[in-house]
Write a protein that holds these residues in place. Structure first.
Motif, PDB file in Angstrom:
ATOM      1  N   PHE A   1       3.419 -15.696  -8.325  1.00  0.00           N
ATOM      2  CA  PHE A   1       4.828 -15.335  -8.449  1.00  0.00           C
ATOM      3  C   PHE A   1       5.414 -14.750  -7.157  1.00  0.00           C
ATOM      4  N   ASP A   2       6.694 -15.110  -6.930  1.00  0.00           N
ATOM      5  CA  ASP A   2       7.437 -14.533  -5.802  1.00  0.00           C
ATOM      6  C   ASP A   2       7.880 -13.112  -6.131  1.00  0.00           C
ATOM      7  N   TYR A   3       8.167 -12.868  -7.415  1.00  0.00           N
ATOM      8  CA  TYR A   3       8.569 -11.540  -7.870  1.00  0.00           C
ATOM      9  C   TYR A   3       7.774 -11.179  -9.123  1.00  0.00           C
ATOM     10  N   VAL A   4       7.377  -9.912  -9.205  1.00  0.00           N
ATOM     11  CA  VAL A   4       6.793  -9.362 -10.429  1.00  0.00           C
ATOM     12  C   VAL A   4       7.656  -8.162 -10.808  1.00  0.00           C
ATOM     13  N   PHE A   5       8.157  -8.154 -12.046  1.00  0.00           N
ATOM     14  CA  PHE A   5       9.155  -7.165 -12.451  1.00  0.00           C
ATOM     15  C   PHE A   5       8.683  -6.395 -13.677  1.00  0.00           C
ATOM     16  N   LEU A   6       8.812  -5.071 -13.643  1.00  0.00           N
ATOM     17  CA  LEU A   6       8.506  -4.208 -14.794  1.00  0.00           C
ATOM     18  C   LEU A   6       9.670  -3.263 -15.022  1.00  0.00           C
ATOM     19  N   HIS A   7      10.110  -3.185 -16.257  1.00  0.00           N
ATOM     20  CA  HIS A   7      11.194  -2.280 -16.618  1.00  0.00           C
ATOM     21  C   HIS A   7      10.726  -1.384 -17.764  1.00  0.00           C
ATOM     22  N   ASP A   8      10.476  -0.130 -17.451  1.00  0.00           N
ATOM     23  CA  ASP A   8      10.009   0.851 -18.436  1.00  0.00           C
ATOM     24  C   ASP A   8       8.732   0.408 -19.150  1.00  0.00           C
ATOM     25  N   ILE A   9       7.781  -0.082 -18.370  1.00  0.00           N
ATOM     26  CA  ILE A   9       6.531  -0.583 -18.934  1.00  0.00           C
ATOM     27  C   ILE A   9       5.327   0.234 -18.472  1.00  0.00           C
ATOM     28  N   LEU A  10       5.389   0.750 -17.258  1.00  0.00           N
ATOM     29  CA  LEU A  10       4.200   1.361 -16.648  1.00  0.00           C
ATOM     30  C   LEU A  10       3.632   2.501 -17.492  1.00  0.00           C
ATOM     31  N   HIS A  11       4.510   3.315 -18.080  1.00  0.00           N
ATOM     32  CA  HIS A  11       4.006   4.460 -18.850  1.00  0.00           C
ATOM     33  C   HIS A  11       3.384   4.037 -20.190  1.00  0.00           C
ATOM     34  N   HIS A  12       3.580   2.757 -20.574  1.00  0.00           N
ATOM     35  CA  HIS A  12       2.963   2.258 -21.817  1.00  0.00           C
ATOM     36  C   HIS A  12       1.518   1.791 -21.597  1.00  0.00           C
ATOM     37  N   ILE A  13       1.109   1.686 -20.309  1.00  0.00           N
ATOM     38  CA  ILE A  13      -0.298   1.345 -20.047  1.00  0.00           C
ATOM     39  C   ILE A  13      -1.159   2.526 -20.520  1.00  0.00           C
ATOM     40  N   ASP A  14      -2.102   2.257 -21.363  1.00  0.00           N
ATOM     41  CA  ASP A  14      -2.980   3.320 -21.873  1.00  0.00           C
ATOM     42  C   ASP A  14      -2.146   4.495 -22.394  1.00  0.00           C
ATOM     43  N   GLU A  15      -1.237   4.180 -23.317  1.00  0.00           N
ATOM     44  CA  GLU A  15      -0.233   5.150 -23.760  1.00  0.00           C
ATOM     45  C   GLU A  15      -0.821   6.417 -24.369  1.00  0.00           C
ATOM     46  N   LYS A  16      -1.957   6.289 -25.026  1.00  0.00           N
ATOM     47  CA  LYS A  16      -2.544   7.462 -25.701  1.00  0.00           C
ATOM     48  C   LYS A  16      -3.257   8.386 -24.726  1.00  0.00           C
ATOM     49  N   GLN A  17      -4.136   7.816 -23.894  1.00  0.00           N
ATOM     50  CA  GLN A  17      -4.935   8.652 -23.004  1.00  0.00           C
ATOM     51  C   GLN A  17      -4.269   8.903 -21.655  1.00  0.00           C
ATOM     52  N   GLN A  18      -3.455   7.954 -21.218  1.00  0.00           N
ATOM     53  CA  GLN A  18      -2.772   8.059 -19.920  1.00  0.00           C
ATOM     54  C   GLN A  18      -3.769   8.313 -18.792  1.00  0.00           C
ATOM     55  N   LEU A  19      -4.812   7.503 -18.741  1.00  0.00           N
ATOM     56  CA  LEU A  19      -5.821   7.665 -17.697  1.00  0.00           C
ATOM     57  C   LEU A  19      -5.320   7.084 -16.376  1.00  0.00           C
ATOM     58  N   TYR A  20      -5.472   7.871 -15.350  1.00  0.00           N
ATOM     59  CA  TYR A  20      -5.064   7.439 -14.007  1.00  0.00           C
ATOM     60  C   TYR A  20      -5.769   6.137 -13.613  1.00  0.00           C
ATOM     61  N   SER A  21      -7.064   6.038 -13.921  1.00  0.00           N
ATOM     62  CA  SER A  21      -7.841   4.850 -13.553  1.00  0.00           C
ATOM     63  C   SER A  21      -7.288   3.586 -14.205  1.00  0.00           C
ATOM     64  N   ASN A  22      -6.782   3.710 -15.429  1.00  0.00           N
ATOM     65  CA  ASN A  22      -6.210   2.551 -16.108  1.00  0.00           C
ATOM     66  C   ASN A  22      -4.853   2.165 -15.528  1.00  0.00           C
ATOM     67  N   HIS A  23      -4.089   3.151 -15.114  1.00  0.00           N
ATOM     68  CA  HIS A  23      -2.822   2.850 -14.445  1.00  0.00           C
ATOM     69  C   HIS A  23      -3.075   2.079 -13.149  1.00  0.00           C
ATOM     70  N   ILE A  24      -4.077   2.527 -12.413  1.00  0.00           N
ATOM     71  CA  ILE A  24      -4.446   1.848 -11.162  1.00  0.00           C
ATOM     72  C   ILE A  24      -4.900   0.415 -11.445  1.00  0.00           C
TER      73      ILE A  24
END
Length: 612
Positions: free
Chosen positions: A482-505
């Protein structure tokens, strides 16, 4: 993403050493600009330099043509006037229909204005790489110079100043504030800079790089060495460069009996070797003078010293005098320490930094983080996009009717202010009901794909939309799709329960994988402590939005070069729209409220250093 393959651009500059004009030339060539005419004139007589001439590049074929005269030792006012006419002659010789002319200094910019009047170029930029209200001691010469400067600022489409002090100088000394003046700072090729890991750094070595002159204050460092070695016994001072004051410094070293603590390299021609030397040192020093020998503010006061950017790109904390426009910012951000040019101040600062290894490591991390903001790719991309496409973007906005998508979506895309290129491929990560994808397809004419862990029925009604049910950890597309990858209010839903830094990375690295080289990753993420978001989204809806500090730290961990912005955008009740728009204006105009704005945005351009 810039599309320069159909653009024709001219750069005209005077040459002594490499500078912003040469970096701009290299950037345009890397972007495969359709046609590039680079005009160079020697600033003064130097046998190693070429005479006036030009280089012509064709981006589509890679072809290069070059034509330079032999340098002559007959410099004076008339030689610069000759350069002015040569600019016009070279452009006429190489065709018409140029999209942009960039003149580095006022006479070169003036040539561009003549060419624009003749209809040979469409737009003209005045690139101011050095400025001083008292450039000449001769009052008549100084007056003529600044009249030309002001004429160029007034009539060029844009003026690119290296620092805001250049604009302030025109205002304070000449009561002149006309024209569209933009601050375009000195940059560095961040990804290309030779750096070493912290464990390979010579942790007790201070470095100076540059011309060796008395006014640079190197003698004060040498005088401070006896006091420094009492606290840091294995302290070393590396001086990279040559100059007329070198012999005096060597005599001072012998006099103080500190020869084992000082090394002079002399002039080093290979800049890559200089970068390697810098990166192995622990810290750097740069002592500039506020006033020149006539009592006027120095050129450095108004400029943006490139040496500081080189130090920062190598991860070196800087000991510097409070002269350059960014000195206080460098100290505030933990990238350096302001000193005075005397041995006591220098000794105290050196010992403070070099005696504390954890402090040194933290300051080096801060220096690298700050340096990323000044990558030439970011600086040139931003400024060329504005000057080349501003009218097209404005016309596009008239054609793109975002109002029909509602006030909220209109605000998001308007304030994002990103120029999507028609026909490119975009991935909408966490596409939901396809409300953003609809805009990408119908208004920006992008080839749009989307992923989400939930499959909303509405997305199947979108024509031209390619949906796959998937999560961010394993995106079902090949690398560099892809030329563009777009996220709108999605990042904080990654691993929503634990919010592990490693999973965000982990999620961010997957975004990087599917993005093409030179493509863009655009992350729009709600701010946890926004006054409207916090009670509604965090307390009531239990969303784990990120703090701005965490968001920026997270993105910077994965991507070396990021452009961060922030803005307000909410879905407001129509009845109170006027009130909330007033609230928005306060949030976006007051600097100390920046960390509380509704949306944090990261715009990442994936470069060669970002390959998986």
């Amino acid at each position: 993403m810039l599309n320069l393959q159909n653009k024709k651009i001219i750069i005209a500059t005077h040459v002594y050493t490499t500078g912003p004009a040469q970096d701009l030339r290299d950037f345009l060539r890397s972007e495969k600009v359709g046609k590039l005419l680079y005009i160079g004139h020697p600033l003064f007589f130097q046998p190693k330099l070429k005479g006036s001439g030009y280089e012509l590049y064709f981006g589509n074929t890679g072809e290069k043509k070059e034509s330079y005269s032999k340098i002559k030792n007959n410099f004076g006012v008339w030689s610069y006037i000759r350069d002015f006419f040569n600019n016009i002659r070279y452009v006429i010789k190489n065709g018409r229909g140029w999209d942009l002319y960039i003149g580095s200094d006022n006479l070169n910019a003036l040539s561009g204005l003549v060419l624009k009047r003749l209809g040979l170029v469409k737009k003209c930029v005045y690139y101011v790489v050095d400025y001083n209200p008292v450039r000449f001691q001769n009052r008549l010469m100084n007056k003529i110079y600044h009249k030309i400067d002001q004429y160029c600022v007034r009539h060029c489409d844009e003026t690119w100043n290296l620092s805001a002090r250049m604009k302030e100088g025109r205002k304070n000394y000449f009561n002149f504030s006309a024209g569209k003046q933009i601050t375009a700072p000195i940059g560095i090729w961040y990804d290309k800079f030779a750096r070493v890991e912290f464990d390979k750094v010579e942790k007790h070595t201070l470095v100076y790089m540059g011309h060796v002159l008395k006014k640079q204050g190197i003698q004060y460092v040498i005088e401070a060495i006896p006091a420094i070695i009492k606290e840091v016994p294995n302290f070393n001072f590396l001086v990279i460069g040559g100059g007329e004051y070198l012999a005096d410094l060597k005599n001072l070293v012998d006099k103080l009996r500190v020869s084992k603590n000082v090394k002079f390299t002399g002039f080093v021609e290979d800049h890559r070797e200089v970068e390697k030397m810098l990166s192995r040192c622990a810290a750097a020093i740069a002592m500039y003078e506020r006033y020149d020998e006539h009592g006027n503010l120095s050129f450095t006061y108004f400029a943006d010293p490139g040496k500081l950017k080189s130090y920062l790109a190598g991860g070196l904390p800087i000991l510097l005098t409070d002269v350059s426009h960014n000195a206080k910012e460098i100290e505030k951000l933990g990238c350096g320490k302001i000193i005075t040019p005397d041995k006591e101040s220098i000794a105290k600062a050196v010992v403070t930094i070099l005696k504390n290894e954890s402090k040194l490591e933290k300051m080096r991390q801060n220096a690298l983080k700050y340096a990323r903001w000044f990558d030439w790719n970011l600086i040139f991309d931003k400024n060329l996009k504005r000057v080349l496409y501003e009218r097209e973007i404005k016309m596009g906005k008239k054609q793109i009717d975002l109002c029909k998508y509602g006030q909220y979506k209109k605000d998001i895309f308007k304030k994002l202010n990103f120029h999507f290129q028609k026909g490119k491929k975009i991935l909408d990560v966490g596409c939901g009901d396809g409300s953003d994808a609809k805009i990408f397809i119908n208004e920006y004419r992008l080839r749009t794909s989307g992923i989400d862990i939930y499959e909303d029925k509405k997305i199947h009604s979108l024509r031209g939309f390619h949906f796959k049910k998937a999560g961010i950890y394993k995106i079902p597309f090949k690398s560099e799709t892809f030329d563009y990858v777009f996220l709108h209010d999605i990042l904080h839903h990654i691993d929503e329960k634990q919010q592990l830094y490693s999973n965000h990375i982990k999620g961010l690295r997957e975004l990087k994988r599917v993005c093409k080289k030179n493509g863009y990753i655009i992350i729009v993420e709600g701010n946890r402590f926004n006054p409207l978001f916090y009670p509604h989204m965090v307390l009531l809806k239990k969303h784990n939005h990120f703090k701005q500090s965490y968001f920026r730290r997270l993105i910077s961990k994965v991507f070396p070069t990021v452009h961060f912005i922030s803005f307000e955008a909410h879905l407001y009740p129509p009845t109170f729209l006027v009130f909330f728009k007033f609230y928005e204006s306060i949030m976006e105009k007051v600097p100390f409220l920046r960390s509380m704005r509704a949306y944090n945005v990261a715009i990442v351009r994936k470069g060669e250093a970002d390959s998986i």
